[in-house]
Write a protein that holds these residues in place. Structure first.
Motif, mmCIF file in Angstrom:
data_model
loop_
_atom_site.group_PDB
_atom_site.id
_atom_site.type_symbol
_atom_site.label_atom_id
_atom_site.label_comp_id
_atom_site.label_asym_id
_atom_site.label_seq_id
_atom_site.Cartn_x
_atom_site.Cartn_y
_atom_site.Cartn_z
ATOM 1 N N ALA A 38 20.991 -39.447 70.593
ATOM 2 C CA ALA A 38 21.031 -39.414 69.032
ATOM 3 C C ALA A 38 22.408 -40.055 68.542
ATOM 4 C CB ALA A 38 20.800 -37.941 68.391
ATOM 5 N N ALA A 39 22.063 -40.923 67.631
ATOM 6 C CA ALA A 39 23.188 -41.373 67.006
ATOM 7 C C ALA A 39 24.004 -40.617 66.051
ATOM 8 C CB ALA A 39 22.808 -42.845 66.236
ATOM 9 N N ALA A 40 25.462 -40.603 66.018
ATOM 10 C CA ALA A 40 26.050 -39.804 65.094
ATOM 11 C C ALA A 40 25.541 -40.063 63.617
ATOM 12 C CB ALA A 40 27.522 -39.678 65.492
ATOM 13 N N PRO A 41 25.536 -39.345 62.847
ATOM 14 C CA PRO A 41 25.275 -39.304 61.402
ATOM 15 C C PRO A 41 26.653 -40.204 60.714
ATOM 16 C CG PRO A 41 25.494 -37.109 61.594
ATOM 17 C CD PRO A 41 25.536 -37.791 63.004
ATOM 18 N N SER A 42 27.724 -39.874 61.243
ATOM 19 C CA SER A 42 28.956 -40.352 60.500
ATOM 20 C C SER A 42 30.037 -40.405 61.557
ATOM 21 C CB SER A 42 29.299 -38.922 59.625
ATOM 22 O OG SER A 42 29.688 -37.854 60.155
ATOM 23 N N ASP A 43 31.101 -40.974 60.918
ATOM 24 C CA ASP A 43 32.380 -41.555 61.927
ATOM 25 C C ASP A 43 33.323 -41.151 61.290
ATOM 26 O OD1 ASP A 43 33.958 -42.543 63.671
ATOM 27 O OD2 ASP A 43 33.453 -44.595 63.481
ATOM 28 N N PRO A 44 33.969 -39.961 61.809
ATOM 29 C CA PRO A 44 33.948 -39.502 63.024
ATOM 30 C C PRO A 44 32.590 -38.324 62.907
ATOM 31 C CG PRO A 44 35.900 -38.378 61.872
ATOM 32 C CD PRO A 44 35.535 -39.487 60.876
ATOM 33 N N PRO A 45 32.142 -37.981 64.073
ATOM 34 C CA PRO A 45 30.826 -37.121 63.895
ATOM 35 C C PRO A 45 31.370 -35.818 63.171
ATOM 36 C CG PRO A 45 31.451 -38.114 66.113
ATOM 37 C CD PRO A 45 32.542 -38.430 65.455
ATOM 38 N N PRO A 46 30.415 -35.188 62.638
ATOM 39 C CA PRO A 46 30.351 -33.955 62.115
ATOM 40 C C PRO A 46 30.868 -32.975 62.846
ATOM 41 C CG PRO A 46 28.162 -34.318 62.352
ATOM 42 C CD PRO A 46 28.830 -35.597 62.861
ATOM 43 N N LEU A 47 31.357 -31.654 62.522
ATOM 44 C CA LEU A 47 32.257 -30.701 63.321
ATOM 45 C C LEU A 47 31.218 -29.863 64.239
ATOM 46 C CD1 LEU A 47 34.530 -29.055 60.696
ATOM 47 C CD2 LEU A 47 35.055 -30.726 62.491
ATOM 48 N N THR A 48 29.952 -29.978 64.044
ATOM 49 C CA THR A 48 29.048 -29.567 65.047
ATOM 50 C C THR A 48 28.799 -30.471 66.366
ATOM 51 O OG1 THR A 48 27.445 -30.854 63.936
ATOM 52 C CG2 THR A 48 27.524 -28.362 63.425
#
Ligand SMILES: [Zn+2]
Length: 52
Positions: free
Chosen positions: A8-18
């Motif tokens: 799955a692609a990260a929804p944001s950059d940087p990725p969320p803390l999860t």
């Protein structure tokens, strides 16, 4: 950035803390929150075998 386990692609950059960052064979890899929860035990198992 994509999840190492499910792709799955990260929804944001940087990725969320999860998302969890790791290193595999010298490469920066990411695991998404869902996969972290699903695989926490196997990940810990790998760490155990690597460390001990
Ligand atoms: Zn994933």
């Amino acid at each position: 950035m994509v999840c190492l386990t499910c792709g799955a692609a990260a929804p944001s950059d940087p990725p969320p803390l999860t998302w969890s960052a790791g290193t595999e064979r010298g490469r920066r890899v990411w695991t998404c929150g869902a996969c972290m929860r699903a695989n926490i035990r196997s990940i810990e198992g790998k760490l155990d075998s690597a460390w001990w």
